[in-house]
Scaffold this active site. Sequence first.
Site, PDB file in Angstrom:
ATOM      1  N   ASP A   1       0.774  -1.088   0.088  1.00  0.00           N
ATOM      2  CA  ASP A   1      -0.055   0.127  -0.031  1.00  0.00           C
ATOM      3  C   ASP A   1       0.996   1.235  -0.085  1.00  0.00           C
ATOM      4  OD1 ASP A   1       1.025  -0.098   2.716  1.00  0.00           O
ATOM      5  OD2 ASP A   1      -1.026  -0.066   3.338  1.00  0.00           O
TER       6      ASP A   1
ATOM      7  N   HIS B   1      -7.013   3.108   4.622  1.00  0.00           N
ATOM      8  CA  HIS B   1      -7.388   2.085   5.675  1.00  0.00           C
ATOM      9  C   HIS B   1      -7.027   2.581   7.057  1.00  0.00           C
ATOM     10  CE1 HIS B   1      -3.532   1.375   3.877  1.00  0.00           C
ATOM     11  NE2 HIS B   1      -3.135   0.802   4.818  1.00  0.00           N
TER      12      HIS B   1
ATOM     13  N   LYS C   1      10.869  -5.620   9.511  1.00  0.00           N
ATOM     14  CA  LYS C   1      10.253  -7.069   9.488  1.00  0.00           C
ATOM     15  C   LYS C   1      11.554  -8.032   9.898  1.00  0.00           C
ATOM     16  CE  LYS C   1       7.108  -4.776   7.231  1.00  0.00           C
ATOM     17  NZ  LYS C   1       7.008  -3.196   6.958  1.00  0.00           N
TER      18      LYS C   1
HETATM   19  C1  PLP Z   1       6.502  -5.085   1.359  1.00  0.00           C
HETATM   20  C2  PLP Z   1       6.406  -3.697   2.110  1.00  0.00           C
HETATM   21  N1  PLP Z   1       7.071  -2.829   1.671  1.00  0.00           N
HETATM   22  C3  PLP Z   1       7.004  -1.484   2.217  1.00  0.00           C
HETATM   23  C4  PLP Z   1       6.401  -1.442   3.525  1.00  0.00           C
HETATM   24  C5  PLP Z   1       6.499  -0.181   4.313  1.00  0.00           C
HETATM   25  O1  PLP Z   1       7.413   0.051   5.276  1.00  0.00           O
HETATM   26  P1  PLP Z   1       7.131   0.742   6.547  1.00  0.00           P
HETATM   27  O2  PLP Z   1       5.951   0.227   7.319  1.00  0.00           O
HETATM   28  O3  PLP Z   1       8.365   0.432   7.479  1.00  0.00           O
HETATM   29  O4  PLP Z   1       7.170   2.316   6.116  1.00  0.00           O
HETATM   30  C6  PLP Z   1       5.817  -2.535   4.201  1.00  0.00           C
HETATM   31  C7  PLP Z   1       5.185  -2.504   5.378  1.00  0.00           C
HETATM   32  O5  PLP Z   1       4.578  -3.335   5.966  1.00  0.00           O
HETATM   33  C8  PLP Z   1       5.831  -3.856   3.393  1.00  0.00           C
HETATM   34  O6  PLP Z   1       5.231  -5.013   4.093  1.00  0.00           O
END
Ligand code: PLP
Length: 464
Positions: A133, A456, A265
């Site tokens: 997103d 959301h 993550k």
């Molecule tokens: C695949 C992916 N890219 C980018 C992001 C964005 O990272 P952040 O929440 O650290 O800004 C997320 C976060 O859940 C993600 O799952």
Amino acid sequence: MTDDQPHWRNAKRPEPFYVKSVAPIRAINREEREQALQQANNNLFNLSSPDIFIDLLTDSGTGAMSHHQWAALMHGDEAYAGSMSFSRFKDTVTDLFGYDYVLPTHQGRSAELILMTHFVKPGNYVPNNIHFDTTSAHVQYQKAYDVNLVVDEVYDWDSEFPFKGNMDLNKLEAFLKENGDQVPLVCLTVTCNSGGGQPVSISNIRAVKAICKKYNKPLFLDAARVIENAYFNLMRDPACRDMSIRDILHETTRHADGMWMSAKKDGLVNIGGFIAVRSPEHYEALRMYEILFDGFCTYGGMAGRDMEALAVGLKECVDEAYLEHRTGQVAHLNCLLRDAGVRTTWPPGGHAVYVDGRDFCPHIPDEQYPAQSLSLALYLEAGVRAVEIGIILRGRDPDDGENRYEGLDLVRLAIPRRMYSFTQLEYVAEALIELKKDASKIRGVRLAKETPMLRHFTSEFAWV
Ligand SMILES: Cc1ncc(COP(=O)(O)O)c(C=O)c1O
């Protein structure tokens, strides 16, 4: 693993760590949950954490650090420029992923802001398997279009295809042939969060690179869960069976011009991120925006101590015993639900179990957001917080302003790393299975207040 049993079966294994410090939680009763949800305007992001029993909203920044990470915090060098913490962090990134140039960022989306500001112009298209997103939003923020070109298998609930996060190579080639002039870069999300946390195979990454090379496009990996992706390649691709996680990681990143990572993550930390690139030209161009948006290029919004914890976390994440336990938790919950007739994305993905909202609530039409409705019902039932990854999250088409109904409508149960026990996950499974018995009582919702971007997080809902 036996020949007749895939690795995601029999996944309940002892934790490769023991508990050293605990944080108490308690379940509030049904009436209190109803009040809490009402006060939150039926948006689970608005709940306070004491009102939640098991929090599966996200696996992002919610995991438990090891004692080595807590100890590393004390080595934090907080010099504004040129800190030793940056050096140690940068050396770890270069060692694991092979890129010489590293820009720390405070989290994933600030990396996206930097990248998209540099690469993307109004009217451009940015292909990806499926954009997350925040990535979509950052492409659209540049007045450009996010294009999802994932393989069709991701939409087949029962296919056992092991790499449903793969880019569809024919779709990518056709898209570049037609619109190549307007494509500044190609992205690939490993694992593919919005497609059920499904992995991308090494051979797919190689083939995507070959197409990018043919059309002269840089390839960037959205690598938030690239280490879990490496583990899936180890388990699911016979060609990787004799490789180490580190070897597979190198083979993953070797084909890309750069990567960005929300380190919340697979970095096993509560905050942090980075961009890593191969070419000095990319580095210099991106560094300028880094300094503008996030901070000087040796800290980028992270404290020195955060970079220390991240350097240790990245090294801990490549441990196979950890990855077996981690992916095993997800697989165990997924199998419990599947075996009880709850339709989940399959085979089990990397960081979360995704439940099909439409199948669970066939009486709720898309206009009343089945997955959003189910996630609210699950909170009321058991104090479990999940999140909708579906119609609400996809937002509206930037051209015609319509809801984007096409695609999956999922409830994501994201599992924080090293935090919950198998018993707690079994409680979640029991709650959903119980809810399914009376699913026709779950009510649909409508948008009561909608925000224009990333709706959301902040919109409000009312029961229909
Ligand atoms: C695949 C992916 N890219 C980018 C992001 C964005 O990272 P952040 O929440 O650290 O800004 C997320 C976060 O859940 C993600 O799952």
